[in-house]
Structure formats: structure tokens, C-alpha cells
Design an enzyme around this catalytic site. Structure first.
Site, mmCIF file in Angstrom:
data_model
loop_
_atom_site.group_PDB
_atom_site.id
_atom_site.type_symbol
_atom_site.label_atom_id
_atom_site.label_comp_id
_atom_site.label_asym_id
_atom_site.label_seq_id
_atom_site.Cartn_x
_atom_site.Cartn_y
_atom_site.Cartn_z
ATOM 1 N N ASP A 197 -4.389 -12.652 3.748
ATOM 2 C CA ASP A 197 -5.652 -12.222 4.333
ATOM 3 C C ASP A 197 -6.849 -12.610 3.475
ATOM 4 O O ASP A 197 -7.991 -12.300 3.849
ATOM 5 C CB ASP A 197 -5.653 -10.713 4.585
ATOM 6 C CG ASP A 197 -5.065 -9.919 3.439
ATOM 7 O OD1 ASP A 197 -4.752 -10.534 2.404
ATOM 8 O OD2 ASP A 197 -4.886 -8.698 3.582
ATOM 9 N N HIS A 226 -6.456 -7.185 -0.405
ATOM 10 C CA HIS A 226 -6.585 -5.751 -0.678
ATOM 11 C C HIS A 226 -5.730 -5.393 -1.891
ATOM 12 O O HIS A 226 -4.647 -5.944 -2.083
ATOM 13 C CB HIS A 226 -6.129 -4.923 0.527
ATOM 14 C CG HIS A 226 -6.876 -5.243 1.787
ATOM 15 N ND1 HIS A 226 -6.395 -6.119 2.729
ATOM 16 C CD2 HIS A 226 -8.063 -4.792 2.252
ATOM 17 C CE1 HIS A 226 -7.266 -6.195 3.727
ATOM 18 N NE2 HIS A 226 -8.273 -5.410 3.462
ATOM 19 N N ASP A 272 -2.822 -10.603 -2.316
ATOM 20 C CA ASP A 272 -3.390 -10.048 -1.087
ATOM 21 C C ASP A 272 -4.840 -9.653 -1.344
ATOM 22 O O ASP A 272 -5.192 -9.214 -2.446
ATOM 23 C CB ASP A 272 -2.577 -8.831 -0.641
ATOM 24 C CG ASP A 272 -2.955 -8.339 0.743
ATOM 25 O OD1 ASP A 272 -2.189 -8.607 1.681
ATOM 26 O OD2 ASP A 272 -4.008 -7.692 0.886
ATOM 27 N N HIS A 309 0.822 -1.225 0.000
ATOM 28 C CA HIS A 309 0.000 0.000 0.000
ATOM 29 C C HIS A 309 0.850 1.266 0.000
ATOM 30 O O HIS A 309 0.315 2.357 -0.229
ATOM 31 C CB HIS A 309 -0.918 0.021 1.227
ATOM 32 C CG HIS A 309 -2.019 -0.997 1.185
ATOM 33 N ND1 HIS A 309 -2.883 -1.116 0.124
ATOM 34 C CD2 HIS A 309 -2.388 -1.955 2.081
ATOM 35 C CE1 HIS A 309 -3.744 -2.091 0.369
ATOM 36 N NE2 HIS A 309 -3.459 -2.624 1.544
#
Length: 611
Positions: free
Chosen positions: A465, A376, A374, A338
Site C-alpha cells: 500500500d 502503516h 507496509d 496490526h
């Protein structure tokens, strides 16, 4: 285990009060005193005592009675006091219809699961009133199931979200820990691995091992200082659980060799981030606690941990591409995908995958593939390479029309300024996505594009995740699914593969998934059958949408797009056939077509005309 005490008010006889100021009742009012004097005067008058003597005796007796009551009764009464002083409440003339018991604070404990950080209430004992309500719940099937599950969780002290035991040993034994397994065997396995640790490390370093693991305990010092009501999901226990799992399996230390850790240099970081961003992160060395965003924390050790993580990723990429090791796993934190050019967000400070990609190119790699699974979207990695044709970025993530964090990563984000097609986003439209959808996307999107791109080096931004049981991702990918995806990517770039840890907040899920991935890096076999992979309807629609956009830049996807269009049409015909068949099953009798039941017949059959 993190615990917390919550203060709640409770009425001990079954009632409740919402106000915070409690009413206090006092005995011995003026009315009661006057009544007692009247009774005493009648009793004394019968034996011929004078009025003056009677008045004196009455006053004296009243003072003695009032004093004895003050000594005998506390100012604030509880049920225990009432039970010990029952004589004080024997007066039949006293009206206690509006009496309210004194309320007291009862401590209700709650604990946070070591595995997933979710809050759980501690064990409680039920009173008779609660048993009566439980008896009523038996008549409702759905509520009964919920009650039984909650009762079992309370009985076994299990986390109601992930099922982990309250006294979990996952930080000592990784995903091998179980509250129902003999603790002696687990300790024996760990002690055997720990006892020969020095010998294994020396042998692995001396020999030319095939898989390297980057890890340094100083990255555990990066933690949230401020004590909040809920533990932060990105915590040092994530690395501890994975390390314990690898140690118990004899993988690391053992079959994998370590590499020495170093801080990334300023020059290497400036190839990825702006100078202002690097300076802001470095300023945290002088602060006891700070925050970049409400969920992205830092302490005085965070900048050092972030530089160690980036340095390990860079050195692993160089070692793999140069041939000193075949592949590697970067067991690092804080995560990085991120972190963009100018900002830190989403628990990330420096972009580890981007640093590794540029380090591989500095070592001689011309084209680098980054696959980000991931849950996200890696908005930072996409931003860094948005205009770079030498780095292909493919991300599989939850998107849900931009409602899922961070909101970026739609199918229309394909790259800019001549690099169109070198950014591929596979955005899932819902949660609960599992192995079949991921492997289906790999077969029809990831591998065809990656094979055409022909990378010299492959990096996996391995956030776990999306794994089953993760409290943030809420998806359903299993260790077998991660095994299969790793095996498919290991066939690219001559096996030069680097796996970089990103997210993942269920300790059991990330430790089991990371162990499964490293077993593939070590040459483990994959037993998953890929011929009959059936995706969900939402997964199929997402893949079709991606193919429709990306085949403009990758023409080899057109054949796969046509096949899936036929498959979608077959699904639609089959679904329509099932609906017609279901409707025919409930079709009313033929004679309903005529007479007064004609209109009802047309309503039930779904058409309003006679055939």
C-alpha cells in the site's frame, strides 16, 4: 463492477429546488371560470338571446369546458404532457408568471472501480447550457486541464483516481490487463497457463524447486457481508489479481511450487496471541457477520481463513529454514501485522509474520529479522516482540507525527525491558514517499543494523500500500523499488527469506509489485543503480533522526550519521546560495540606494542598513 444508483431532484428547465415537497399547480381556478362566463354572456347577448337562456347555456358550456379540460390534462404535468396538450395553455388571460414546472427524479449512476474501489460517476450527456459554461472554462488554464482530464475519463470510462477501465479485466489477467490491449492475446496467455496447470503443479512438486508459494482458495471466503455504500478495500479480489498475474507470467503455477495448506493449531497461536483473543476470533464461526472494529470485519469463514493464512506462513518458515526450499512467498489474507496480543484491528485477525518468526525459531533459527515496509506501522508485530532480543523488528511507514493510522511507530519507540534497540522505526513525515527515500533508508539504516544483527532468518511484512496509485497509502514506490529492496534483503541470512503479504489495495499495483518481488526470489537480476540515490529533504531528515537515536544501540551507525550531517549542511549552504543568487537577480539599480528610493531599496534587498 459494483454499481449504485443515487436519486437526485432536478428541474428540467435549468432551475433547481432544495425542498423535498414539490408544489403542484392546477389549472381551472374560480377566477378563470368567472372570466369565461363573462365572455360568453357578451357573445350570446349580441344575437338577442334571453337572459334565462343565456344563463342556462353559459352553465352548460362551462361544465362541458371544465370536464374536457379535466379529461385532457393530468393532475401533474410534465414537459411531454404540455407539448402534447398545447391547446390547454392558449388562454392569454391566465397569469403564469409564478408557474413552476413539476419536478421529477433523475437517476444518476455511479460505479466503483474494480482496481481501487474509488467511486466514479457514469457517462452523462451535456446540455446546451453546460456547453456554454464549458466555453467559459476555456479562459482558465487550470480549470481547463481538469476539465479535459475529466472529459477523457468519462469518454474512456476510466477511474478518475487510478485510471483503470470500468470493464477492467484485471481479475482475469492481473496487472497485464489493459483496456487498450487486444483481449485475444491476454486470453491466449491465460488459457495456455491454465491448460497445462496440472502438469506444471505435478512437476514443481516432484522437483526440488527453489521458491514456494503458499495459497489456498478458501481464504477468498473471508469477505464483508454487510452491503455498504463503498466496497471494503481489503477484499478477496486482492488475491485473485495477484494469482492472475502470476499465472499469466507463468510463475505460479509454473516456476514456483505450492505447499499444502493447514489450519494453525491452538498451541501455535497461543505463542503469539492471548487465549481470549483466539476465542473471540473463533466465535465468529457462529456469526453470519460481525465486526472487531468499524473497519475490521468477519463472517462465518473468517476464522478459518485466518488460521489457514497463519498455518501457511508457519509451514513456509519451517520449510525455508530446514532447506527444503530456498525462499517463499505467502499469498495470504486476512493480513496480520496490526493484530496484537489481545486485539484484532486494521483488517487483521492473527499476526502471520509473528507466527512465521516463532515457527522459524522452533525449527532452529536463533535470530529472526522482520522488515515491515507496509505503509502503516505494524503496531501488533512491535507489541508482540517489544521485549524480545531474538527478533529485530524494522518498520518503514508513514507517521506524520502520529496523525497517520495507527498513530504508533515514532523514532523513540525502540523496545523495552532490556530489548532497547531491537525495534527500529523509520517514520516518514509526509505522503508521496518514493523509491529513492526507501532505498536511501535501506542503505543507511536497515542494512547496517541488520548486518550487525546477523539474522538466521528474514521475514518481510510486504504490504504494497506504499505503492504508486494506492488509495490509502498515497505514496510512490514502484515495482522497481520493491525489487531493489527485496534484492538487498536477500543477501542476509544466507538467502533464507520469507515474504508475507500484508496490505495493498490497488489491484494493479499489488499484482505488479508482488510479481516483481517473486521474480527476485526466483533469482532475477536487479538493474537499479545504487550509487547516486538522492533522497528528498524530508526523507533525509527522517533518516538522520533515526540514526541519532539508534546509534546509541548500534554504534556502527555513527559514521553514516556524520556523513549525512555533512550532506545536510551542504544542502543548506547550496539552498542559501540559491536564495542569495535569486535575490541578486532581482536587485534594483545601485542609484536606488540614495534619495527618496533609499527605503524602497532596503525593503527589496531584504536588509535595512547601508553597506
Amino acid at each position: 463492477m459494483v454499481s449504485e444508483t443515487v436519486q437526485v431532484s432536478c428541474v428540467t428547465n435549468g432551475g433547481t429546488k432544495s425542498n423535498e415537497s414539490f408544489k403542484r399547480k392546477h389549472l381551472g381556478s374560480d377566477e378563470h371560470a368567472s372570466a369565461s362566463r363573462h365572455d360568453s354572456s357578451d357573445a350570446k347577448g349580441d344575437i338577442g338571446t334571453s337572459d334565462r337562456d343565456m344563463a342556462a347555456n353559459i352553465n352548460e358550456d362551462t361544465q362541458v369546458d371544465d370536464a374536457s379540460k379535466k379529461v385532457r390534462l393530468p393532475k401533474e404535468l410534465t414537459f411531454q404532457d404540455m407539448y402534447n396538450n398545447q391547446d390547454a395553455f392558449d388562454d392569454d388571460d391566465e397569469d403564469d408568471s409564478d408557474w413552476e414546472p413539476v419536478q421529477k427524479h433523475i437517476e444518476i449512476l455511479k460505479w466503483f472501480c474494480t482496481n481501487c474501489t474509488m467511486v466514479n460517476l457514469d457517462d452523462v450527456f451535456l446540455c446546451d447550457v453546460h456547453f456554454y459554461f464549458l466555453f467559459l472554462i476555456l479562459f482558465h488554464a487550470l480549470l481547463l486541464v481538469c476539465f479535459v482530464l475529466n472529459l477523457l475519463c468519462d469518454f474512456w470510462n476510466l477511474c478518475k483516481i487510478c485510471g483503470e477501465h470500468k470493464e477492467s479485466g484485471i481479475l482475469r489477467h492481473g496487472f497485464y490487463a489493459s483496456p487498450f490491449s487486444p483481449e485475444v492475446e491476454l486470453i491466449q496467455v491465460e488459457s495456455e497457463a491454465t491448460g497445462s496447470e496440472k502438469e506444471i503443479w505435478s512437476e514443481a512438486s516432484a522437483s526440488n524447486c527453489s521458491t514456494a508459494v503458499g495459497f489456498d482458495e478458501r481464504m477468498l471466503l473471508h469477505s464483508e457481508v454487510e452491503i455498504k455504500s463503498h466496497p471494503h478495500p481489503e477484499r478477496p479480489d486482492r488475491l485473485r489479481a495477484i494469482a492472475a498475474s502470476l499465472s499469466a507470467a507463468g510463475i505460479f503455477p509454473g516456476k514456483c511450487c505450492p505447499i499444502p495448506a493447514r489450519e494453525i493449531t491452538l498451541e501455535e497461536l497461543q505463542m503469539v496471541h492471548s487465549s481470549e483473543h483466539i476465542e473471540v476470533v473463533e466465535l465468529t464461526r457462529q456469526m453470519f457477520s460481525s465486526y472487531f472494529t468499524p473497519d475490521t470485519y468477519a463472517n462465518e469463514h473468517s476464522a478459518h481463513a485466518a488460521r489457514l493464512a497463519a498455518g501457511l506462513c508457519a509451514d513456509l518458515a519451517s520449510a525455508i529454514f530446514s532447506g527444503r526450499v530456498r525462499n517463499g512467498f505467502a499469498l495470504v489474507r486476512p493480513p496480520g501485522h496490526h493484530a496484537g496480543v489481545t486485539q484484532a484491528m486494521g483488517f487483521c485477525l492473527h499476526n502471520n509474520a509473528a507466527v512465521a518468526a516463532l515457527a522459524a525459531q522452533a525449527a532452529g533459527a536463533k535470530k529472526v529479522l522482520i522488515v515491515d515496509w507496509d505503509v502503516h506501522h505494524g503496531n501488533g508485530t512491535q507489541e508482540i516482540f517489544d521485549q524480545n532480543k531474538s527478533v529485530l523488528y524494522i518498520s518503514l511507514h508513514r507517521h506524520e507525527g502520529g496523525k497517520f493510522y495507527p498513530g504508533t511507530g515514532s523514532t523513540f519507540e525502540v523496545g523495552t525491558k532490556g530489548a532497547e534497540g531491537y525495534c527500529v522505526n523509520i517514520p516518514w513525515s509526509r505522503g508521496g514517499v518514493g523509491d529513492n527515500d526507501y532505498i536511501f533508508a535501506f542503505q543507511h539504516v536497515v542494512l547496517p543494523i541488520a548486518s550487525k544483527f546477523a539474522p538466521d532468518f528474514t521475514i518481510i511484512s510486504a504490504g504494497f500500500d506504499a505503492a504508486r496509485g494506492d488509495p490509502l497509502g498515497c505514496c510512490d514506490v514502484t515495482p522497481a523499488g520493491y525489487t531493489q529492496m527485496t534484492h538487498m534483503l536477500s543477501t542476509l541470512s544466507g538467502g533464507k527469506l520469507l515474504v508475507v503479504l500484508e496490505g495493498g489495495y490497488n489491484l494493479r499495483s499489488i499484482s505488479s509489485s508482488a510479481t516483481a518481488v517473486i521474480k527476485v526470489l526466483l533469482g532475477g537480476s536487479c538493474e537499479c543503480e545504487l550509487e547516486n540515490i538522492v533522497p528528498s529533504k524530508a526523507g533525509l531528515l527522517t533518516v538522520l533522526e533515526v540514526l541519532k537515536i539508534q546509534m546509541k544501540y548500534w554504534p556502527n551507525l555513527s559514521s553514516s550519521f556524520e556523513k549525512l550531517q555533512l550532506q545536510r549542511a551542504m544542502y543548506s549552504v547550496e539552498k542559501k546560495h540559491k536564495q542569495v543568487k535569486r535575490r541578486r537577480v532581482f536587485e534594483p539599480p545601485l542609484w536606488w540606494r540614495w534619495g527618496r528610493k533609499q527605503l524602497l531599496f532596503h525593503i527589496l534587498t531584504g536588509h535595512f542598513h547601508l553597506k
